[in-house]
Design an enzyme around this catalytic site. Sequence first.
Site, PDB file in Angstrom:
ATOM      1  CB  CYS A  12       3.207  -0.042   2.850  1.00 42.63           C
ATOM      2  SG  CYS A  12       3.474   1.143   1.829  1.00 42.63           S
ATOM      3  CG  ASN A  15      -1.833  -2.010   5.771  1.00 41.35           C
ATOM      4  OD1 ASN A  15      -2.533  -2.470   6.463  1.00 41.35           O
ATOM      5  ND2 ASN A  15      -1.421  -2.930   4.852  1.00 41.35           N
ATOM      6  CB  SER A  38      -0.766  -6.089   4.372  1.00 37.44           C
ATOM      7  OG  SER A  38      -2.182  -5.892   4.339  1.00 37.44           O
ATOM      8  CG  ASP A  70       2.505  -1.037  16.951  1.00 38.22           C
ATOM      9  OD1 ASP A  70       3.439  -1.168  16.523  1.00 38.22           O
ATOM     10  OD2 ASP A  70       1.737   0.005  17.100  1.00 38.22           O
ATOM     11  CB  CYS A  87       6.265   1.959   0.595  1.00 37.87           C
ATOM     12  SG  CYS A  87       6.088   2.127   2.539  1.00 37.87           S
ATOM     13  CB  CYS A  95      10.779  -2.743  11.774  1.00 37.62           C
ATOM     14  SG  CYS A  95      10.507  -2.263   9.998  1.00 37.62           S
TER      15      CYS A  95
END
Length: 168
Positions: A12, A15, A38, A70, A87, A95
């Site tokens: 998301c 996060n 996550s 990362d 989301c 990404c």
Amino acid sequence: MHTQPYNVLFLCTGNSARSVMAEALLNVLGKGRFKAYSAGSFPSGQVQPIAAELAREAGYHEALRSKSWDEFATPGAPHMDFIITVCDNAAGEVCPIWPGLPITAHWGVPDPAAVTESEAARRHAFQSAWATLRQRVELLVSLPVEKLDRIAIQGELRGIGQQGQHER
């Protein structure tokens, strides 16, 4: 044959709510068959208190923290089998290139942290997001992933993301 747990990364932007709730749900409901993580593209640095409370009530007692995606794109990071955005902002962002080309899907859920009215309205928004994520995670853990090929898994994961769409 896949003998280790399937690693799943929920993404998301911040996060702080949806992705951490999905992480907790899958770690509880996956019963060791899945290991959930996550992260966020622009992590807020804190987990929403209601999200943490719901996770504890569901039996998840590990520390939840808001972290950058990362962390999972570096050497030595866990290899991801699946990456699921929860989301709409994260779904549209560029990404990192994930090692091993994990299977990806989008499970958009309205952001409960965006609700700023009363405490009752905030709780309702979090409980609604939790219920949607729980339904989707239950569908994921019921999949015979070990017996499906990559294309079938991708189709199933994307189909799961459509569950609950009519309720918005």
